[in-house]
Design an enzyme around this catalytic site. Structure first.
Site, PDB file in Angstrom:
ATOM      1  N   HIS A 125     -53.158  -4.425 -49.973  1.00  0.00           N
ATOM      2  CA  HIS A 125     -52.436  -3.261 -49.454  1.00  0.00           C
ATOM      3  C   HIS A 125     -50.988  -3.636 -49.189  1.00  0.00           C
ATOM      4  O   HIS A 125     -50.668  -4.721 -48.723  1.00  0.00           O
ATOM      5  CB  HIS A 125     -53.130  -2.663 -48.233  1.00  0.00           C
ATOM      6  CG  HIS A 125     -52.992  -3.389 -46.932  1.00  0.00           C
ATOM      7  ND1 HIS A 125     -51.936  -3.191 -46.072  1.00  0.00           N
ATOM      8  CD2 HIS A 125     -53.812  -4.284 -46.313  1.00  0.00           C
ATOM      9  CE1 HIS A 125     -52.099  -3.919 -44.981  1.00  0.00           C
ATOM     10  NE2 HIS A 125     -53.224  -4.602 -45.105  1.00  0.00           N
ATOM     11  N   GLU A 171     -53.623   1.761 -46.171  1.00  0.00           N
ATOM     12  CA  GLU A 171     -54.738   0.921 -45.699  1.00  0.00           C
ATOM     13  C   GLU A 171     -54.834   0.952 -44.191  1.00  0.00           C
ATOM     14  O   GLU A 171     -55.938   0.996 -43.614  1.00  0.00           O
ATOM     15  CB  GLU A 171     -54.554  -0.512 -46.205  1.00  0.00           C
ATOM     16  CG  GLU A 171     -55.777  -1.415 -45.998  1.00  0.00           C
ATOM     17  CD  GLU A 171     -55.799  -2.164 -44.675  1.00  0.00           C
ATOM     18  OE1 GLU A 171     -56.787  -2.877 -44.410  1.00  0.00           O
ATOM     19  OE2 GLU A 171     -54.823  -2.047 -43.884  1.00  0.00           O
ATOM     20  N   GLU A 172     -53.681   0.914 -43.525  1.00  0.00           N
ATOM     21  CA  GLU A 172     -53.679   0.834 -42.071  1.00  0.00           C
ATOM     22  C   GLU A 172     -54.179   2.117 -41.409  1.00  0.00           C
ATOM     23  O   GLU A 172     -54.514   2.117 -40.229  1.00  0.00           O
ATOM     24  CB  GLU A 172     -52.271   0.497 -41.566  1.00  0.00           C
ATOM     25  CG  GLU A 172     -51.743  -0.865 -42.022  1.00  0.00           C
ATOM     26  CD  GLU A 172     -52.499  -2.039 -41.426  1.00  0.00           C
ATOM     27  OE1 GLU A 172     -53.480  -1.816 -40.676  1.00  0.00           O
ATOM     28  OE2 GLU A 172     -52.117  -3.194 -41.709  1.00  0.00           O
ATOM     29  N   HIS A 287     -50.246  -7.035 -36.205  1.00  0.00           N
ATOM     30  CA  HIS A 287     -49.865  -5.645 -35.909  1.00  0.00           C
ATOM     31  C   HIS A 287     -48.742  -5.559 -34.877  1.00  0.00           C
ATOM     32  O   HIS A 287     -48.680  -4.599 -34.112  1.00  0.00           O
ATOM     33  CB  HIS A 287     -51.083  -4.828 -35.447  1.00  0.00           C
ATOM     34  CG  HIS A 287     -51.976  -4.422 -36.581  1.00  0.00           C
ATOM     35  ND1 HIS A 287     -53.042  -3.568 -36.415  1.00  0.00           N
ATOM     36  CD2 HIS A 287     -51.967  -4.748 -37.898  1.00  0.00           C
ATOM     37  CE1 HIS A 287     -53.647  -3.379 -37.580  1.00  0.00           C
ATOM     38  NE2 HIS A 287     -53.016  -4.097 -38.495  1.00  0.00           N
TER      39      HIS A 287
END
Length: 479
Positions: A125, A171-172, A287
């Site tokens: 991703h 993706e996230e 993150h």
């Protein structure tokens, strides 16, 4: 990698797949098979992978500090990778994910060659979270695949399978881009993809060595490469169902992939065998805004990048898909190939085997290596080990060597390292072959099938000006 709380809620139609990208995209759930390659997999220069990461970091900096799907930072990331691939000769298409939370494009690139109904697919991703540039998560996987794609184009080998690379949006937000792609595949298209390999967070600074579905047929070539480095990889339990391989798994396609860990903590046992800090996260910047180009382990990243190349070559490169001769089982037969067990298996000048990083000679993998010569005076040193090559099988010797020297000539070989198999000289390296880092060498041993042969490294140094030959991560791969 998406968080555990991210939801996967999509609606997809097969028509959107082709309408958005103009692609005819094959697929499948058949087990992967290893095909004998015509040449050893190339070394992937980790410096080149890091250069791509620097570019992705700069893109984020220029676009509000993020590459989140749907933002200008994500769009610029797609454009950077697409430009590199098009210049290398790939057929590249952008596919709009109309059901993604933030509308954005997947990027799909096909290398010409190989049967269209036999596809090996590699994906990562490309988006980050909103909080930061996402250089480990997941610039690391994206850059690793980009450099592998470029090296494949440079090498331009004969293909036994068709190879496809993909970079996913969304993706996230819940694997949205990859699900949009995978859910739209027809049953025939799914059958044609023999394996999908995913790479999400492969440069974690306190990283481990994890493989998705480690005991599966799809994982075999990935595990085989890391086994040659003595890494003792583990199942990727932290990432199960949390990255884009799950989108393909849900439609019945065989999957695997590498990961280096996210927010989970490294155990004491893992720190003992892999190094790093026990009871600390594999990636303490997971993150967060600090997930920048400095949030990367070059060693972990390098091993993942080389493992991808090994997997491409094992599954998809070669002029034939003929299986190995009856009785030949793919195996690494050299004892203690990375010297991590000290002198076990080796004879000769075993004092050359040790931990030399404090003396300026770091190992290629792990902490042990073999350092021959480097005295600056007349010396001869050697290491040897006998191996048996089964009758009717092919075999290849590979090893990594770092040659540094005080000699200034670029033409005269004063100090030499001979690599022999029995009475046959496979190669002679010298001070002329000096390099700033490790270089992988590969030599065929197939002529010795049915024999036990002594492999030997013999170094000879003249009376002045040192040359050091540091050898690590050797292997004799039988197939």
């Amino acid at each position: 990698m998406r968080s555990r709380s991210a939801a996967l809620t999509l609606t997809v139609s097969a028509a959107l797949l082709l309408a958005g990208a103009g692609l005819a995209i094959p697929a499948a759930a058949a087990p992967v098979t290893l095909t004998p390659a015509l040449a050893a997999a190339p070394d992937i220069a980790v410096a080149n992978v890091q250069a791509h990461l620097t570019q992705l970091n700069s893109i984020a900096t220029a676009n509000g500090g993020t590459r989140r799907s749907g933002t200008a930072g994500y769009t610029a990331s797609v454009a950077y990778i697409k430009g590199k691939l098009q210049a290398a000769g790939y057929t590249v298409a952008e596919q709009t994910c109309t059901s993604c939370t933030y509308r954005a494009n997947n990027l799909v690139a096909d290398w010409p060659g190989g049967p269209s109904d036999q596809v090996t697919m590699f994906g990562a991703h490309l988006d980050s979270v909103a909080a930061g540039p996402g250089i480990n998560d997941n610039g690391s996987g994206s850059a690793t695949l980009l450099e592998n794609a470029l090296v494949l184009a440079q090498q331009n080998p004969t293909m036994s399978r068709h190879v496809r690379f993909a970079w996913w949006a969304g993706e996230e937000q819940g694997l949205q881009g990859s699900a949009f792609y995978a859910n739209a595949l027809t049953s025939t298209q799914r059958t044609q993809i023999k394996a999908y390999y995913n790479f999400d967070m492969v440069g974690s600074p306190n990283g481990g060595y994890f493989i998705n579905h480690i005991t599966s047929a799809a994982a075999a070539p990935m595990k085989a490469y890391w086994d040659t480095l003595g890494l003792q990889p583990e199942e990727n339990t932290e990432g199960a169902g949390r990255s884009d391989d799950y989108s393909f798994e849900r439609v019945g396609i065989a999957t695997s992939g590498y990961a280096a860990g996210a927010s989970a903590k490294k155990t004491s046992a893992q720190a003992s065998k892999w190094g790093g800090t026990a009871n600390s996260a594999y990636d303490s910047c997971y993150h967060q805004a600090c997930d920048t180009a400095s949030n990367i382990s070059a060693t972990v990243l390098n091993r993942a990048a080389d493992g991808v190349a090994s997997t491409i070559w094992a599954t998809s490169v070669g002029g034939t898909t003929t299986p190995p001769p009856t009785g030949c089982t793919a195996a690494q037969v050299l004892t203690n190939p990375g010297f991590e067990s000290g002198t076990t298996g080796w004879a000769g000048t075993t004092g050359a085997i040790g931990q030399w990083s404090s003396q300026g000679e770091a190992a290629h993998g792990g902490t042990y290596s073999a350092w021959l010569l480097g005295y600056g005076s007349t010396h001869t040193e050697s290491l040897s080990q006998s191996v048996t090559i089964p009758a009717g099988c092919s075999a290849t010797l590979t090893f990594w060597v770092h040659i540094d020297t005080a000699e200034t000539t670029t033409t005269t070989a004063y100090d030499k390292l001979a690599v022999t198999a029995g009475s046959t000289t496979l190669a002679t390296l010298s001070n002329v072959n000096k390099a700033s880092g490790y270089v992988q060498k590969s030599y065929s041993l197939s002529a010795f099938a049915g024999q036990t042969v002594a492999l030997k490294f013999t170094g000879t140094e003249d009376s002045s000006l040192q040359t050091s030959f540091v050898i690590d991560d050797a292997a004799v791969q039988v197939s």
